[in-house]
Scaffold this active site. Structure first.
Site, PDB file in Angstrom:
ATOM      1  N   HIS A   1       1.907 -88.401 -35.027  1.00 56.22           N
ATOM      2  CA  HIS A   1       0.442 -88.499 -35.029  1.00 56.22           C
ATOM      3  C   HIS A   1      -0.167 -87.676 -33.908  1.00 56.22           C
ATOM      4  O   HIS A   1      -1.289 -87.908 -33.485  1.00 56.22           O
ATOM      5  CB  HIS A   1       0.028 -89.962 -34.928  1.00 56.22           C
ATOM      6  CG  HIS A   1       0.551 -90.760 -36.083  1.00 56.22           C
ATOM      7  ND1 HIS A   1      -0.131 -90.872 -37.273  1.00 56.22           N
ATOM      8  CD2 HIS A   1       1.737 -91.405 -36.257  1.00 56.22           C
ATOM      9  CE1 HIS A   1       0.594 -91.596 -38.120  1.00 56.22           C
ATOM     10  NE2 HIS A   1       1.733 -91.926 -37.529  1.00 56.22           N
TER      11      HIS A   1
ATOM     12  N   GLU B   1      10.588 -84.940  -0.731  1.00 61.25           N
ATOM     13  CA  GLU B   1       9.935 -86.059  -1.422  1.00 61.25           C
ATOM     14  C   GLU B   1      10.689 -87.359  -1.182  1.00 61.25           C
ATOM     15  O   GLU B   1      10.101 -88.403  -0.874  1.00 61.25           O
ATOM     16  CB  GLU B   1       9.876 -85.798  -2.941  1.00 61.25           C
ATOM     17  CG  GLU B   1       8.984 -84.654  -3.358  1.00 61.25           C
ATOM     18  CD  GLU B   1       9.722 -83.323  -3.429  1.00 61.25           C
ATOM     19  OE1 GLU B   1      10.730 -83.140  -2.702  1.00 61.25           O
ATOM     20  OE2 GLU B   1       9.289 -82.458  -4.212  1.00 61.25           O
TER      21      GLU B   1
ATOM     22  N   LYS C   1      21.487 -86.369  -3.214  1.00 63.41           N
ATOM     23  CA  LYS C   1      22.746 -85.665  -2.968  1.00 63.41           C
ATOM     24  C   LYS C   1      22.748 -85.092  -1.551  1.00 63.41           C
ATOM     25  O   LYS C   1      23.691 -85.251  -0.802  1.00 63.41           O
ATOM     26  CB  LYS C   1      22.927 -84.577  -4.022  1.00 63.41           C
ATOM     27  CG  LYS C   1      24.219 -83.810  -3.880  1.00 63.41           C
ATOM     28  CD  LYS C   1      24.382 -82.807  -5.011  1.00 63.41           C
ATOM     29  CE  LYS C   1      25.570 -81.902  -4.729  1.00 63.41           C
ATOM     30  NZ  LYS C   1      25.787 -80.906  -5.774  1.00 63.41           N
TER      31      LYS C   1
ATOM     32  N   GLU D   1      16.817 -76.484 -15.889  1.00 62.66           N
ATOM     33  CA  GLU D   1      17.279 -76.140 -14.538  1.00 62.66           C
ATOM     34  C   GLU D   1      18.656 -75.472 -14.632  1.00 62.66           C
ATOM     35  O   GLU D   1      19.014 -74.645 -13.808  1.00 62.66           O
ATOM     36  CB  GLU D   1      17.334 -77.392 -13.639  1.00 62.66           C
ATOM     37  CG  GLU D   1      17.271 -77.049 -12.153  1.00 62.66           C
ATOM     38  CD  GLU D   1      17.166 -78.267 -11.239  1.00 62.66           C
ATOM     39  OE1 GLU D   1      18.127 -79.044 -11.182  1.00 62.66           O
ATOM     40  OE2 GLU D   1      16.142 -78.423 -10.555  1.00 62.66           O
TER      41      GLU D   1
ATOM     42  N   LYS E   1       9.411 -74.568  -2.343  1.00 63.73           N
ATOM     43  CA  LYS E   1       9.695 -75.510  -1.244  1.00 63.73           C
ATOM     44  C   LYS E   1       9.388 -74.849   0.094  1.00 63.73           C
ATOM     45  O   LYS E   1       8.769 -75.440   0.976  1.00 63.73           O
ATOM     46  CB  LYS E   1      11.178 -75.912  -1.245  1.00 63.73           C
ATOM     47  CG  LYS E   1      11.604 -76.841  -2.354  1.00 63.73           C
ATOM     48  CD  LYS E   1      13.047 -77.276  -2.106  1.00 63.73           C
ATOM     49  CE  LYS E   1      13.646 -77.973  -3.311  1.00 63.73           C
ATOM     50  NZ  LYS E   1      15.048 -78.311  -3.163  1.00 63.73           N
TER      51      LYS E   1
ATOM     52  N   GLY F   1      23.291 -82.178  -9.283  1.00 67.00           N
ATOM     53  CA  GLY F   1      22.287 -83.243  -9.357  1.00 67.00           C
ATOM     54  C   GLY F   1      21.976 -83.649 -10.784  1.00 67.00           C
ATOM     55  O   GLY F   1      21.898 -84.838 -11.112  1.00 67.00           O
ATOM     56  N   ARG F   2      21.802 -82.673 -11.672  1.00 67.25           N
ATOM     57  CA  ARG F   2      21.406 -82.993 -13.047  1.00 67.25           C
ATOM     58  C   ARG F   2      22.594 -83.445 -13.899  1.00 67.25           C
ATOM     59  O   ARG F   2      22.434 -83.726 -15.086  1.00 67.25           O
ATOM     60  CB  ARG F   2      20.692 -81.792 -13.679  1.00 67.25           C
ATOM     61  CG  ARG F   2      21.439 -80.482 -13.549  1.00 67.25           C
ATOM     62  CD  ARG F   2      20.531 -79.301 -13.863  1.00 67.25           C
ATOM     63  NE  ARG F   2      21.188 -78.006 -13.676  1.00 67.25           N
ATOM     64  CZ  ARG F   2      21.211 -77.346 -12.517  1.00 67.25           C
ATOM     65  NH1 ARG F   2      20.647 -77.879 -11.445  1.00 67.25           N
ATOM     66  NH2 ARG F   2      21.807 -76.175 -12.426  1.00 67.25           N
TER      67      ARG F   2
END
Ligand code: F6P
Length: 545
Positions: free
Chosen positions: A388, A216, A210, A357, A508, A271-272
């Site tokens: 399990h 990253e 965005k 978030e 950050k 973003g999400r």
């Protein structure tokens, strides 16, 4: 004149719920079902292809009535209208929140700052469809003239989790002669493994960000450019092997990607909440424009249901209210998301960002502390694998873990008895959690006395069952929109800003400070705490500096 909304714990319904929880909170599901033989059918709803059975939640009719009253007293109706109207409900970033516009059908209109955003959305969708069709047909050629066969999405957070989740979920509908990879982590292993067996001449990178400034993603994008040019040699190759998805044309250009190869979106898409925007370009290439439009239609069906259905019959609203009841009145601190569909293996990870978030906040929209628990922790794995592994704790541990089971009546791959076994398991788990096995029942089986406590299941562990016919693009859209609106509803009740994420900033900033300290030739003066200083020194020493 609208009545001002009282702080959460001073709302009459909240106070009534507190009093009610003291008695109703300890009612056992065995009793609730025994007292009402029709409970299973009565507490089930259906919308946008999803059946929602919430009868195994620890609620009575009075609980539900009070929760619905709380929704009214919290201004939920006004909140929903404000979001769909494009009001700037993301108060700390002064932004509209209009992911619902991303799936509004062509011809609908939502006007923000004098612009019809739905028309803009369809402009981008058409451009994506054209590009996706060319890649799928082998018409989009790489620099050497060979068709693109590998698509690598580089992004992180919302620019990764939605695309990965959707690709995995809809893999059955994908074009199988194309290879899809997703690189998110700044750990070089992620890039190295994703590209290990790929030929640069046939590889297209989608740089999805965005902001187009995320450390990253930009690091991985630069590494990708170096990797591609190491084989293709010519900087002109970037134009055929890199496209961008972003809101930031200036940074896209600065990186060297022609903005003709950029697919845009807008600051009113969080973003999400962006997997159905241009961020879904990899999804569209994988499943094709028609299936992508079906996915959008599924989102839209749920949007319309959320916008128009009365709260008592409104699936996202009820899911949110039940979640709030478990979280704030029954003391459950987490929610297990348990899809009995292998294709949904990344769905819990996707939901972690969407829910935590969004609603992992400690202050209300006006900055005062929230006095109750906000977002629970979301986690999960597909069934039957989880059975399990961690289900032991859910059945007999000391914590209360409400579960969202997700299942499909028909399998994508009908293989022998597999699907019947899968369905039998999911139904059995919900039943076992709710009703357990009493001491008397265990004793009646002839269990030795010393073993009885170990074999007793308390039951009364709440769960909801989401059931759909089959996992299709439309059903996935409806499922994601269900959780989006449930998160929104809880945010309104807690009076928090579900659309900012200031909490990710501090780490950050500190990483930016530590990076040159790790990389300096001579040890720089370190002004952190003694632990961080010592760890930096150790990394420097062991790393050979
Ligand atoms: O760091 C959090 C975050 O801002 C998320 O909200 C977002 O989805 C992610 O980073 C990636 O951001 P971008 O798409 O701008 O690279």
């Amino acid at each position: 004149m609208t009545t001002p909304i009282a702080p959460l714990t001073e709302r009459p319904a909240w106070k009534a719920l507190e009093a009610h929880a003291a008695t109703a909170g300890s009612l056992h599901l065995r009793t609730l079902f025994a007292d009402d033989p029709g409970r299973g059918e009565r507490l089930t709803l259906e919308a946008a292809g999803l059946v929602f059975d919430y009868s195994k939640q620890r609620v009575t009719d009075e609980t539900l009535a009070l929760l619905l009253q709380l929704a009214d007293e919290s201004g939920l109706r006004q909140g929903i209208d404000a979001m769909f109207r494009g009001d700037r409900i993301n108060v700390t970033e002064r932004r509209s929140v209009l992911h619902v516009a991303l799936r509004a059908p062509r011809g609908h209109s939502i006007v923000v700052d004098g612009e019809d955003v739905v028309a803009q959305v369809h402009g981008v969708l058409d451009k994506m469809a054209d590009f996706a069709a060319r890649v799928r047909a082998g018409e989009w050629k790489g620099h050497t003239g060979r068709p693109i066969r590998n698509i690598v999405n580089i992004g992180i957070g919302g620019s990764d989790l939605g695309p990965v989740m959707a690709y995995e979920a809809l893999r059955h509908y994908s074009q199988r002669d194309l290879t899809f990879r997703f690189v998110s982590n700044v750990d070089g292993t992620d890039f190295a493994e994703a590209t290990l067996d790929l030929d640069a001449a046939e590889t297209l990178f989608i740089v999805a960000s965005k902001t187009f400034t995320t450390q990253e993603t930009m690091t991985n994008a630069r590494t990708a450019r170096d990797w591609a040019l190491a084989t293709l040699k010519d900087p002109e190759a970037v134009a055929r092997h890199f496209v961008a998805v972003s809101t930031n044309a200036a940074e896209v250009s600065a990186f060297g990607i022609d903005t003709a190869n950029m697919f845009g979106f807008w600051d009113w898409v969080g973003g999400r909440y962006s997997m159905d925007s241009a961020i879904g370009l990899s999804t569209m290439i994988a499943i094709g424009p028609d299936h992508f439009r079906a996915l959008l239609d599924g989102f839209h069906q749920m949007d319309e249901h959320f916008r128009t259905a009365p709260f008592a019959r409104n699936l996202p609203v009820l899911m949110a209210l039940l979640g709030l009841w478990n979280n704030d009145f029954l003391g459950a601190g987490s929610v297990a998301v348990l899809p009995y569909e292998q294709y949904l293996k990344r769905f819990p990870a996707y939901l972690q960002q969407l829910t935590m978030e969004s609603n992992g906040k400690q202050v209300t929209r006006d900055g005062t502390p929230v006095v109750v628990q906000t977002s629970p922790i979301y986690w999960g794995e597909p069934g039957t694998n989880g059975q399990h592994s961690f289900y032991q704790l859910i059945h007999q541990g000391t914590r209360l873990v409400p579960c969202d089971f997700i299942a499909f009546v028909r399998p994508i791959h009908p293989l022998g008895r597999h699907h019947d076994l899968l369905l039998a398991n999911v139904l059995a788990q919900a039943e076992a959690l709710a009703f357990g096995r009493t001491r008397t029942e265990v004793e009646a089986e002839g269990t030795p006395a010393w073993l009885v406590p170990h074999r007793t299941f308390p039951g009364n562990r709440p769960s909801s069952m989401l059931l759909a016919d089959r996992l299709t693009p439309a059903v996935l859209g409806g499922l994601v929109a269900l959780y989006e609106h449930s998160v929104f509803t809880q945010g309104v009740l807690w009076d928090i800003d579900s659309f900012d994420q200031w909490g990710v900033q501090l780490g950050k900033v500190l990483a930016e400070r530590i990076l040159p300290e790790l990389e300096a030739r001579d040890e720089p003066p370190l002004g952190h705490d003694s632990s961080t200083n010592a760890l930096i020194r150790r990394c420097r020493t062991l790393g050979g500096k």
